[in-house]
Enzyme design. Structure first.
Site, short mmCIF file in Angstrom:
data_model
loop_
_atom_site.label_atom_id
_atom_site.label_comp_id
_atom_site.label_asym_id
_atom_site.label_seq_id
_atom_site.Cartn_x
_atom_site.Cartn_y
_atom_site.Cartn_z
N ASP A 180 20.56 35.95 -39.15
CA ASP A 180 21.25 37.00 -39.89
C ASP A 180 21.19 38.28 -39.05
O ASP A 180 20.40 38.38 -38.10
CB ASP A 180 20.55 37.19 -41.24
CG ASP A 180 21.19 38.30 -42.06
OD1 ASP A 180 22.42 38.41 -42.04
OD2 ASP A 180 20.45 39.03 -42.73
N THR A 183 21.72 41.95 -40.56
CA THR A 183 21.16 43.07 -41.30
C THR A 183 19.76 42.72 -41.81
O THR A 183 19.58 41.76 -42.54
CB THR A 183 22.06 43.43 -42.49
OG1 THR A 183 23.37 43.70 -42.00
CG2 THR A 183 21.52 44.63 -43.23
N ARG A 205 27.87 50.50 -40.57
CA ARG A 205 28.29 49.69 -41.71
C ARG A 205 29.27 50.50 -42.55
O ARG A 205 28.98 51.64 -42.91
CB ARG A 205 27.08 49.28 -42.55
CG ARG A 205 26.15 48.34 -41.83
CD ARG A 205 24.83 48.23 -42.57
NE ARG A 205 24.99 47.75 -43.93
CZ ARG A 205 24.98 46.47 -44.28
NH1 ARG A 205 24.81 45.55 -43.36
NH2 ARG A 205 25.12 46.11 -45.55
N THR A 259 26.78 36.91 -39.87
CA THR A 259 26.64 38.16 -40.62
C THR A 259 27.83 38.36 -41.54
O THR A 259 28.91 37.82 -41.32
CB THR A 259 26.51 39.35 -39.65
OG1 THR A 259 26.44 40.57 -40.40
CG2 THR A 259 27.71 39.42 -38.71
N GLY A 260 27.62 39.13 -42.58
CA GLY A 260 28.70 39.48 -43.49
C GLY A 260 29.38 40.78 -43.13
O GLY A 260 30.27 41.24 -43.85
N ASP A 261 29.00 41.38 -42.00
CA ASP A 261 29.54 42.68 -41.60
C ASP A 261 30.95 42.56 -41.03
O ASP A 261 31.40 41.48 -40.63
CB ASP A 261 28.63 43.34 -40.57
CG ASP A 261 27.46 44.06 -41.22
OD1 ASP A 261 27.47 44.16 -42.46
OD2 ASP A 261 26.57 44.50 -40.51
N ASP A 310 16.34 37.45 -43.76
CA ASP A 310 15.42 38.26 -44.55
C ASP A 310 15.84 38.43 -45.99
O ASP A 310 15.11 39.04 -46.77
CB ASP A 310 15.28 39.65 -43.92
CG ASP A 310 16.51 40.51 -44.16
OD1 ASP A 310 16.36 41.70 -44.51
OD2 ASP A 310 17.63 40.01 -43.99
N ASP A 336 20.40 34.51 -47.22
CA ASP A 336 20.02 33.64 -46.09
C ASP A 336 19.25 32.40 -46.54
O ASP A 336 18.90 31.57 -45.70
CB ASP A 336 19.17 34.42 -45.08
CG ASP A 336 19.85 35.68 -44.59
OD1 ASP A 336 21.05 35.61 -44.28
OD2 ASP A 336 19.20 36.75 -44.53
#
Length: 1368
Positions: free
Chosen positions: A386, A388, A718, A798-800, A924, A928
């Site tokens: 991940d 973030t 972000r 990642t979801g970014d 974290d 995840d």
């Protein structure tokens, strides 16, 4: 008395009410023995050995005394049973402590709340709880002392999150005029069946009037949580005992089978096959031997049966087959599985003691939650991470924003943060160095932890996040807007007179302030901690896995929410139950009052995510402060306007599918119903009004905002979009009707609420966007660089936003600027298929086949792949997944953006199943969890997002940088130790059994043994077991410093070089040869003599023990005091048992007599000659064939003295110093993981790891040295593998001086003595094989000259790829 109210699961009446008693034990006094034996017999090895032992009771086939044959298997079963009994007794004591905790339960007989034990609570009971009490069961909240019907709980025991959560009284009970009376409760509750989903609760309550109210997560108090800041609450028990969500999530310890264990099981089956072949050969041989004598020529020693008849050859063969199975049973290693468990537990213990894996800032260290896959850490090929919170700090800092198309850069805030970080780093290093020494000297780590807990009352509220410097231009507009609003309100003018830009500014900050779930607390209401006796409860009820995560949309987050907080506005009268903690807190607050402590009256914000906290603190910097929450309103303090109260109608919480959250409020100034939405720009931009009356101006604002969003993403920020919608009363009424129907539905509620949210979150008006910075963790770039050098392929999921993720990827060295980047963005499956095909053709045509690693099939040139979420969804479809995987495995790094939790797990599963590769997932957060559970090895980081990832993981680490040492050092060691130990087990057993097999050729294949049965039974169990355990726990083929400095060494585990299938057969062949030598040298020595069978068999046993121990000595790379002690102890134990047994057992073997056998042999010089010459001859082939590779793998850690002396720089001197060795089993075209030339590595001021310190205290280091100040070399001079480097003056010391056999295996560099000044030591490690050079008299030379002289040799080393193989 009235009957208890019924709680029905989904409308079905329950006949038995669940009991709240906790029972985690497996056994009772009566069931322990049968149940434990039944569980142990699930292991086929135990069943096999019990069968062999019982077979020995059959007179026709027995080989030993039946009672004696039972001893080994009974010993193994007893040891395992005692371990299980102790573990179960520990669980029993913990259960008793929890079951006997007290709570207040309503008694209908006494008509009041009385104290009862937790175990006596039942479903339907009314329970009253007070502040700081732990909730005993899952309870529906019916009453609260809070005037707004709120209750605040801390869920740290469940999910690790320290921020407070809000819970509210069921709606109809909130409207009661009088105090809640359990006797008047006449409602019926229908709810879903017990499940482990912590984020969801569905049900409804039917009142006597027939009205029905929905029940949600906000109405349920979960077992294990703690009541905070609420004086008194009451509720009815819904789920009790093992039906509570906490216990349903507590799945116990995780069990996984390691890759090495699977291979070992295959080799055990080969051993079974070898055993059957040997037994069948012996049976056929015995049948032929009996057959050759016929009926009339029977030998005198062939005894007939009770009926006077002799056995037929066929029947004799059958009996002999069973007999030799008993004799040869040792070929199957009975103690292998137990030994591996012991070794793994010890390895985990040493990993836990490593101080390099301890983080002082969070006071956390590595946790091993799966004990049986430690060796898998040394074989990982793919890492899925991940971003973030894993690669970054997850401490969000407000950096930039754009409102109404105008960008505000907040330059002062950026400069302030840079200054803060530099000051923090400087003071942090000083503080860390001082505090570390202090804690180590005084043992005050526990005190530091308590101080840390007390000083951090609020989540996501560090000075870096709170201290925001507003942009002057935007602050001026906020003040101007507030003045206009004040004037307009005083003159009762509509807000439409305000300019569009100022309107957007006002709504922008209102949205930042109220569009969240932040809880407001006052500084005079510290969150009191639970008393010490509850710590065991926390440990017992920490769920090991969370199956829900945040993958599914939460129904409760989309439900009607009147559960906002009124927090911190009233003083809490209750005092702490732990006065000691309060005193410590007061002292702590007194000390920190002058440095960063909150000012009197300053409010604290309890946020569920760091993004929310950052935005609320940013709004406060512009004097738009969130000051409190009521059940149905949010209070906001604005400049010039004072406090405005927004009535909160609904809160539509964030979920990973919608990627946004919204609040529906009634505006206090206009009385309009407004929807404020914040979320990812990729979704919010698609929800904007398709046509706006403002026309071109609004389109221009949209275009500018999008450009600024792209710039923010390029800077690694972000991004979030803020939007608004004004609803008419008709629109709201129509939507409200369908929304309430969705809320009261049990079936398909999530989908109905999701669709309801979509209907209201459309036709939005864009207000602006924010850019929040999430900085990289310390050491992340270096860690990723080293892991990539180690041959690990790293994928970041990642979801970014794509631009943000790419920027962070460059910053953390996941992507290099000299790499070619493939970007896949497709709008349809067809486009995705074309893109994948084109990219594959381009890669295959551009890069020739010789750039592909033959071992893994992965591309070794610089190539990176970036793919967005939509394209990834297409690529994971069955028709395209093979092409996607073919392209991805040719890239050094893969970056998946905008990926959902489900996509993360699908990617990991695809690589794991299709490529058959060892995968590791690290994260974290709750998003995840699915990825961590799917991977072969799951690693959780205890970060800012709670403990969900940690609870679902196999290993938990405080920081991402700790992954480097966990894999490269401990993973390498664990794999190397266990692989060699397993192979040694197979060799040792096969060698000993082969001795008995050769004897069958001289005894008519009768199943007789020349070795006394006592030696035969206990040889593997006692005489030869301890040295291999010590080696399996403590052996180090390469020092830690070298493994970190040369990451390429990790590839040996990825390629399974220590334990390949052919190595098993090589060990079997070596065992056969050694057994031939150990059998026939004594045979010819005592040939044609008058010695009895045991006088000949006992020397064979002694020779076998010497050979096996010396064989282990050749395999051992690191010698310590415990290695020496275990080998000597095993030999002494054998002679002691033999002398005592032979002196005290004259009639143990009638007609044979072992009496005084060892005593006579020890007086015979021939016995000593045989015991010396036989092991030497047996081990010569292994010594000359395998010792070079083993010696090159063995390298010791050396300490430098006060004076540095460079090594000779001439090629001739270096060649004599560092010799090249090649492993016979390596392919010649294999690329070297590291050049075998060797080097000397310096590492200054390195604190020794805890593991090494512990080993040193146990006597595990032979060489002690003082500290020295050695000048460090440039990187180019230290690690070119052909350079000579500065080295302290030292002399050579042989590992073993008592036996000539070990004179050439290795050396230990002894340091000239000096006093140990402090804990910091300069480490020096020498790589190479056999070092036979005396370093005395070497002259000093500068490192610059060394670099110049070694430049030419580096190229030469690279040219010899075909002749070079690994190695240390």
């Amino acid at each position: 008395a009235q009957a208890a109210p019924q709680v029905l699961p989904e409308g079905k009446e329950r006949t038995v009410l669940a009991c709240n008693q906790l029972k985690t034990t497996k056994y009772t006094a009566l069931s322990f023995l049968p149940k434990n034996l039944f569980e142990q017999f699930h292991r086929l090895a135990n069943v096999y050995f019990v069968f062999i032992a019982l077979l020995n009771f059959v007179p026709a086939v027995n080989a030993f005394q039946p009672e004696l044959a039972l001893a080994p298997v009974l010993f193994i079963l007893a040891v395992t049973a005692i371990k299980d009994l102790w573990e179960d007794y520990s669980r029993y004591r913990s259960d008793q402590e929890i079951n006997h905790m007290e709570c207040l339960v309503y008694s209908r007989n006494e008509k009041k709340y009385i104290s009862r034990y937790w175990k006596e609570v039942k479903v339907g009971d009314f329970v009253q709880l007070r502040c700081n009490e732990i909730i005993p069961a899952d309870i529906l909240l019916l009453s609260s002392s809070d005037p707004d019907g709120l209750c605040h709980i801390e869920t740290a025991n469940l999910d690790g999150e320290t921020n407070l959560k809000q819970r509210q009284v069921v709606r109809r009970f909130l409207e009661l005029d009088s105090e809640f009376d359990p006797l008047k409760f006449t409602s019926v509750i229908e709810c879903e069946k017990p499940n482990n989903d912590l984020s969801r609760f569905r049900g409804y309550i039917i009142h006597k009037s027939g009205k029905k109210d929905g029940l949600f997560k906000e109405n349920l108090l979960l077992r294990g949580c703690t009541i905070r800041n609420t004086e008194e609450v009451a509720g009815i028990v819904i789920y009790a005992g093992h039906e509570t969500k906490a216990l349903l999530n507590n799945n116990g310890p995780r069990y996984k089978r390691s890759k090495l264990e699977r291979q070992m099981n295959a080799d055990v089956l080969w051993c079974v096959l070898i055993l059957l072949v040997m037994c069948l050969f012996s049976a056929i041989g015995h049948g032929l031997w009996v057959w050759q004598y016929g009926e009339k020529k029977k030998p005198i020693f062939d005894v007939p049966g009770p009926d006077g008849k002799y056995l037929s050859p066929v029947l004799a063969s059958v009996y002999l087959f069973l007999t030799v199975i008993i004799v040869f049973q040792v070929l199957i290693p009975i103690s292998l599985y137990v030994s591996i468990e012991i070794v793994k537990i010890c390895q985990v213990y040493f990993i836990h003691q490593d101080k390099d894996l301890y983080d002082e800032e969070t006071d956390s260290q590595l946790q091993c939650r799966a004990l049986n896959i430690t060796e898998d850490l040394g074989q990982v090929q793919f890492i899925f991470s991940d971003k973030t919170g894993t690669l970054t700090e997850n401490k969000m800092v407000f950096r930039r924003c754009t409102v109404s198309g105008i960008e505000y850069s907040h330059d002062d805030n950026g400069e302030l943060m840079a200054t803060f970080l530099s000051n923090t780093c400087t003071s942090g290093k000083l503080k860390q160095s001082q505090s570390t020494k202090t804690h180590r000297r005084t043992g005050s780590r526990a005190e530091a932890k308590r101080a840390s807990i007390l000083s951090k009352h609020t989540a996501f509220s560090s000075p870096m996040e709170k201290d925001i410097t507003p942009d002057p231009r935007l602050l001026e507009k906020v003040n101007e807007c507030a003045k206009h609003l004040e004037v307009m309100r005083s003159h009762e003018q509509p807000l439409s007179h305000l300019s569009p830009e100022l309107c957007d500014v006002f709504d922008f900050f209102v949205a930042l302030t109220i569009c969240n779930t932040v809880v407001v607390t006052a500084p005079n209401q510290p969150r009191q901690k639970v008393i010490k006796t509850i710590e065991d409860f926390i440990r017992r009820f920490t769920p090991s896995r969370l199956t829900s995560g945040s993958n599914s949309s939460s129904s409760s987050s989309l439900a009607t929410s009147k559960s906002m907080h009124r927090f911190g506005l009233s003083m809490l009268s209750s005092t702490s139950t732990d006065s000691t903690l309060l005193k410590l807190e007061e002292k702590l607050q007194g000390r920190t009052a002058g440095a960063g402590a909150p000012e009197e009256g300053e409010l604290r914000y309890e946020a569920e995510s760091p993004d929310e906290a950052a935005l609320v603190y940013a709004a406060r910097a512009y004097n738009c402060s969130l000051v409190g929450r009521l059940s149905d309103q949010v209070s906001v303090e604005l400049p010039h306007l004072g406090t405005l109260s927004f009535e909160v109608l609904h809160t539509l919480g964030f979920d990973s599918v919608r990627k946004r959250m919204s609040v529906v409020v009634r505006h206090p100034l206009t009385d309009e119903i407004n929807v404020y939405t914040k979320g990812a720009d990729s979704v919010v931009m698609d929800l904007l009004l398709p046509y706006d009356p403002r026309g071109k101006h609004q389109k221009k604002i949209r275009s500018k905002t999008q450009n600024y969003l792209n710039l923010y993403a390029v800077d690694g920020l972000r991004t979030l979009c803020i939007a608004k919608r004004v609803l008419s009363k008709e629109e709201y009424g129509c939507w409200l009707k369908t929304h309430l129907e969705a809320e009261s539905s049990i079936e398909n509620r999530e989908e109905l609420l999701f669709q309801s949210a979509l209907r209201i979150e459309k036709n939005l008006h864009l207000l602006g966007a924010t850019g929040i910075e999430d900085r990289l963790q310390d050491g992340v770039p270096e860690t990723i660089a080293n892991l990539r050098k180690a041959g690990l392929q790293i994928w970041v999921l990642t979801g970014d936003k794509q631009e943000t993720a790419v920027n962070i990827a460059y910053a953390c060295k996941l992507l290099d600027h000299d790499e070619e980047i493939i970007t896949l963005n497709a709008e349809s499956p067809e486009t995705c298929a074309v893109l994948l095909e084109q990219c594959l053709q381009c890669v295959e045509s551009k890069f020739s086949n010789n750039t592909i690693d033959g071992a893994t099939g992965n591309m070794t040139v610089g190539l990176g792949l970036v793919i967005d979420g939509r394209t990834l969804a297409y690529a994971l479809e069955p028709a395209l997944e093979d092409k996607f995987l073919a392209l991805a495995k040719r890239c050094r790094s893969v970056l998946c953006c905008r990926s959902t939790p489900l996509q993360k797990s699908m990617v990991v599963k695809l690589v794991r199943d299709k490529l058959k590769a060892m995968t590791l997932a690290i994260g974290d957060g709750a998003n995840d969890v699915s990825m961590i559970q799917v991977a072969d090895v799951g690693v959780g980081i205890s970060g800012q997002e709670g403990m969900q990832a940690v609870m679902a993981s196999d290993f938990a680490i405080p920081r991402f940088r700790h992954l480097e040492k966990l894999l490269l050092v401990h993973g390498h060691w664990c794999y190397s130790r266990l692989a060699n130990m397993v192979l040694y087990f197979f060799y040792k057993n096969a060698m000993f059994v082969a001795l008995l097999f050769w004897y069958q050729f001289y005894c008519g294949f009768s199943g007789s043994s020349m070795i006394d049965q006592w030696y035969l039974i206990f040889f593997n169990l006692f005489f030869s077991s301890l040295p291999q355990l010590i080696t399996g726990v403590l052996d180090k083929d390469v020092p830690a410093e070298v493994l970190i400095a040369v990451p390429q060494l990790y590839k040996s585990g990825q390629n399974m070089e220590e334990y390949q299938p052919h190595m098993f057969w090589m060990n079997m062949i070596d065992a056969m040869y050694q057994s031939l030598v150990c059998f026939f040298i004594p045979y010819f020595t005592y040939y044609d003599s008058e010695v009895d069978i045991f006088s000949w068999g006992t020397p064979i046993t002694t020779i076998a023990l010497f050979t096996i121990i010396l064989h282990l000595a050749i395999e051992t790379k690191t010698w310590t005091f415990l290695h020496w002690s275990s080998c000597i102890f095993s030999i002494i134990l054998f002679f002691f048992v033999a002398l005592v047994y032979n002196a005290s057992c004259p009639v143990c073997h009638p007609p044979s007599n072992p009496y005084w056998t060892m005593e006579r042999l020890m007086g015979d010089p021939m016995f000593y000659f045989t015991c010396i010459i036989s092991p030497v001859v047996a081990l010569l082939p292994r010594y000359y064939s395998f010792s070079p590779s083993l010696g090159s793998n063995a390298s010791d850690s050396y300490k430098a003295n006060n004076q540095s002396t460079p090594l000779p720089t001439s090629p001739q001197a270096r060649e004599s110093l560092f010799r090249e060795h090649t492993k016979a089993e390596h392919k010649t075209d294999q690329t070297a993981a590291a050049s075998p030339q060797g080097a000397v590595l310096h590492e200054e001021n390195k604190l020794p790891s805890s593991a090494s310190s512990l080993e040193r205290s146990m006597g595990l280091h032979e060489v002690r040295c003082g500290t020295s100040e050695v000048e460090s070399l440039p990187v180019g001079a230290t690690f070119p593998w052909s350079s000579a480097v500065d080295q302290a003056d030292f002399s050579l010391l042989k590992w073993i001086t008592s036996t000539p056999l070990f004179s050439h295996i290795g050396t230990v560099l002894q340091v000239s003595s000096s006093s140990l000044q402090n804990e910091t030591q300069d480490s020096m490690c020498v790589l190479g094989s056999s070092l036979h050079v005396d370093f005395k008299g070497l002259k000093e030379e500068s490192s610059n000259n060394l670099q110049d002289k070694t430049k030419g040799t580096q190229t030469d080393h690279c040219k010899n790829d075909n002749s070079e193989t690994t190695i240390l």
